[in-house]
Scaffold this motif. Structure first.
Motif, PDB file in Angstrom:
ATOM      1  N   LYS A 169      27.067  10.471  36.152  1.00 26.16           N
ATOM      2  CA  LYS A 169      26.714  10.491  37.570  1.00 26.16           C
ATOM      3  C   LYS A 169      25.651   9.432  37.862  1.00 26.16           C
TER       4      LYS A 169
ATOM      5  N   GLU B 167      35.766  12.121  43.373  1.00 26.38           N
ATOM      6  CA  GLU B 167      34.905  11.525  44.387  1.00 26.38           C
ATOM      7  C   GLU B 167      34.187  10.292  43.838  1.00 26.38           C
TER       8      GLU B 167
ATOM      9  N   GLN C 182      24.445   6.683  46.946  1.00 28.01           N
ATOM     10  CA  GLN C 182      25.214   7.502  46.001  1.00 28.01           C
ATOM     11  C   GLN C 182      24.906   8.979  46.172  1.00 28.01           C
ATOM     12  N   ASP C 183      24.374   9.318  47.332  1.00 20.58           N
ATOM     13  CA  ASP C 183      24.067  10.701  47.693  1.00 20.58           C
ATOM     14  C   ASP C 183      25.087  11.160  48.730  1.00 20.58           C
ATOM     15  N   ALA C 184      25.844  12.195  48.403  1.00 20.41           N
ATOM     16  CA  ALA C 184      26.911  12.660  49.289  1.00 20.41           C
ATOM     17  C   ALA C 184      26.383  13.140  50.634  1.00 20.41           C
TER      18      ALA C 184
ATOM     19  N   CYS D 130      30.411   9.121  50.587  1.00 17.93           N
ATOM     20  CA  CYS D 130      31.340   9.278  49.459  1.00 17.93           C
ATOM     21  C   CYS D 130      32.652   9.914  49.922  1.00 17.93           C
TER      22      CYS D 130
ATOM     23  N   HIS E 276      35.931  12.374  48.940  1.00 13.11           N
ATOM     24  CA  HIS E 276      36.009  13.604  48.150  1.00 13.11           C
ATOM     25  C   HIS E 276      37.390  14.210  48.346  1.00 13.11           C
TER      26      HIS E 276
ATOM     27  N   CYS F  53      31.452   6.988  45.655  1.00 12.89           N
ATOM     28  CA  CYS F  53      30.685   6.658  46.857  1.00 12.89           C
ATOM     29  C   CYS F  53      30.969   5.262  47.394  1.00 12.89           C
TER      30      CYS F  53
ATOM     31  N   ARG G  18      28.714   9.288  42.301  1.00  9.97           N
ATOM     32  CA  ARG G  18      27.781  10.148  43.044  1.00  9.97           C
ATOM     33  C   ARG G  18      26.597  10.530  42.150  1.00  9.97           C
TER      34      ARG G  18
END
Length: 245
Positions: free
Chosen positions: A132, A162, A58-60, A65, A67, A164, A94
């Protein structure tokens, strides 16, 4: 009643539906995994297919993810490739958002399902801001038959959009119906009967049998009816033997 099985590449769930005096059981899998996805616009190369690549980060910064640009009517959608039965849809938000307005991107989220890209019906709605870094599931009241799934927001929201990962759990239509046993080149379901102590016992036997794709437990006779799948081979009306030990 549900049984869960975790694996590296597949997540299976046995869902048991009551219908008159029998119980119908199916295996659920993520029907969106690896399918072709689309979105209303693309921001800095964060394409739609990232949400169905099986990467649950879940980290861009992990390029996991999708967007869109900041816009009204932003959407993301996936083509499942065929009409399937959909039980629930899970979305991953995210976790590395920052700034006072970032979380507002996920406000008033809507879930649509349809047989085609131009024929959607809304089946889910999350009112307010979706926090988030959480995982949210849209549990459908009834199983929905469809091929396209769209995630969007209320028209009043004008922001980046966005997520993920999007998982669409269901099962193929071939597993619900017993197709023509004499027709080669299709999924063919053979039936095997055995006596079972309970609904749970019936489910466990199928769960532990690799070739079992579903089962029906008949409460009046305490019999468990198992379904097996054969692809591209003409059925010969033989039954599958499953040990009850």
């Amino acid at each position: 009643m549900e049984l869960h099985k975790a694996g590296k590449d597949l997540f299976l769930v046995f869902i048991i539906f009551r219908a008159y005096t029998s119980v119908e059981m199916h295996i659920l899998e993520n029907m969106a995994l690896g399918k072709h996805a689309f979105q209303s616009s693309t921001h800095h190369g964060s394409v739609a297919d990232r949400a169905v690549d099986g990467t649950l980060s879940q980290d861009a910064s992990d390029n996991s993810c999708f967007h869109t640009e900041s816009e009204t009517n932003a959407y993301w959608e996936v083509d499942l490739g065929e009409m399937v039965f959909i039980n629930h849809v899970t979305i991953y938000t995210r976790s590395d958002l920052w700034g006072p307005y970032s979380e507002r991107r996920l406000r008033d989220i809507e879930l649509y399902i349809g047989p085609s890209r131009n024929e959607y019906t809304r089946y889910g709605f999350y009112e307010g801001v979706l926090p988030k870094g959480i995982i949210h599931t849209f549990n459908l009241t009834n199983t929905v038959f469809g091929q396209w799934v769209r995630i969007t927001r209320s028209e009043s929201v004008v922001e980046f959009f966005e997520l993920c990962e999007v998982e669409v759990y269901g099962y193929p239509s071939a597993y619900r119906y017993i197709l023509n046993k004499r027709r080669a080149g299709v999924h063919v379901l053979n039936i095997a009967l055995s006596q079972s102590l309970s609904i749970l016992h019936c489910a466990l036997i199928c769960y532990n049998t690799n070739v079992c794709y579903g089962a029906t437990f008949h409460e009046d006779t305490r019999m468990c009816e198992y379904l097996t799948s054969v692809t591209g081979v003409e059925a010969d009306d033989t039954s599958m033997l499953i040990p009850l030990g």
